[in-house]
Design a protein around this motif. Sequence first.
Motif, short mmCIF file in Angstrom:
data_model
loop_
_atom_site.label_atom_id
_atom_site.label_comp_id
_atom_site.label_asym_id
_atom_site.label_seq_id
_atom_site.Cartn_x
_atom_site.Cartn_y
_atom_site.Cartn_z
N SER A 32 -17.47 -18.21 15.04
CA SER A 32 -19.01 -18.75 14.17
C SER A 32 -18.89 -17.47 13.53
O SER A 32 -18.55 -16.42 13.26
N SER A 36 -28.12 -17.93 6.09
CA SER A 36 -26.94 -19.38 6.72
C SER A 36 -25.56 -18.87 8.32
O SER A 36 -25.44 -17.45 7.66
N TRP A 72 -22.76 -20.65 9.71
CA TRP A 72 -21.73 -21.29 9.59
C TRP A 72 -20.68 -21.85 11.14
O TRP A 72 -20.19 -20.19 11.68
N GLY A 77 -17.43 -22.55 13.30
CA GLY A 77 -15.86 -23.87 13.07
C GLY A 77 -15.42 -23.25 14.31
O GLY A 77 -16.01 -22.85 15.28
N TRP A 106 -24.59 -24.27 9.61
CA TRP A 106 -23.63 -25.27 9.00
C TRP A 106 -22.40 -25.58 9.88
O TRP A 106 -22.02 -25.16 10.39
N LEU A 107 -21.83 -27.10 9.69
CA LEU A 107 -20.80 -27.05 9.97
C LEU A 107 -20.26 -28.69 9.55
O LEU A 107 -21.08 -29.28 9.14
N THR A 108 -18.27 -28.50 9.41
CA THR A 108 -18.14 -30.24 9.22
C THR A 108 -17.79 -30.96 10.56
O THR A 108 -17.37 -29.77 11.79
N TRP A 136 -24.73 -23.02 -3.04
CA TRP A 136 -25.21 -22.68 -1.50
C TRP A 136 -26.25 -22.82 -1.32
O TRP A 136 -26.60 -22.02 -0.08
N ARG A 169 -22.57 -14.89 0.21
CA ARG A 169 -22.07 -15.29 1.19
C ARG A 169 -20.60 -14.12 0.79
O ARG A 169 -19.55 -14.56 0.47
N TYR A 195 -25.79 -29.84 8.85
CA TYR A 195 -26.83 -28.58 9.45
C TYR A 195 -28.05 -28.04 9.45
O TYR A 195 -28.81 -29.51 10.39
N GLY A 232 -16.84 -22.64 5.00
CA GLY A 232 -17.90 -22.61 4.42
C GLY A 232 -17.24 -22.35 3.05
O GLY A 232 -16.05 -21.82 2.98
#
Length: 267
Positions: A55, A61, A63, A65, A99-101, A153, A157, A245, A267
């Motif tokens: 992560s 924020s 992310w 992954g 966040w994640l996918t 976003w 970042r 999210y 991200g």
Amino acid sequence: MIEPFVESDIPSFIALAREEGWVCGAWEFQFLLQNFPQGCLAWREEGKTLGYITSLRHENSGWIGNLLVTSEARRRGIGAKLMEGALDALLSSQEATVWLTASAKGVGLYRKLGFLPIDSINRWKGKGTSDPRAERLPHQDLQTMREVDRAGWGDRRDGLLDVTVGRGWSYCGEHSFLCCQPWEEGTQIGAWGALMETQAELLLDRALGGLLGPVFLDVPAGNLAAASLLTKRKFSIAGSNTLMYLGAQPSYDNKKIFALASMGSMG
């Protein structure tokens, strides 16, 4: 039990990830371990590593992954425990949004943890046009990149942009930017952001003119302008995941995000 993900884990993770068809490289994990080590975890039993998660924290924020469990250790709750560990690390850092996918199989798990879908991320693949007159320039105007990326976003970042720009080359226009990153599999376009479609198109053609071979990028499905630009250039969708999210609803504007900076993991 959960232990820290360490640098010596990188080769074994990459080998496992490539069996899954993921695009990832050692530089990515070195960046993650340097910037947010407390959110990079592994599950080990009797000296054997059975699962991994990474992560990353941005300004407001985070992310998640690279959640991956070996095939023989699945359906034992290891992935859920790793996810809880990464979430604890992010939320203890007071991240407003995580966040994640998610793959189709993972959406249900993440919904149970409170994640909500907000978009889909499509992976597009195509080829460069290889114009020898095209020029590759070193990164330009980081301030513009950061401002345009933030417009999409809703967060700063800077670290992610700096590392992706630094490992490739980029093009900047009026309120727009596009980065190219080299991989063994070809060239990734991303991060790519613009406030207007016309600005994005100019940079895309400039970038494709300097590329030879496979080109791929991850694009928000809600950005219809990006889909139109890529379709006209004979790109096609090779896969799709759900963008989700947790926490505060983000100031997310997919019309300004033409491609992610990473292949799903940061991200």
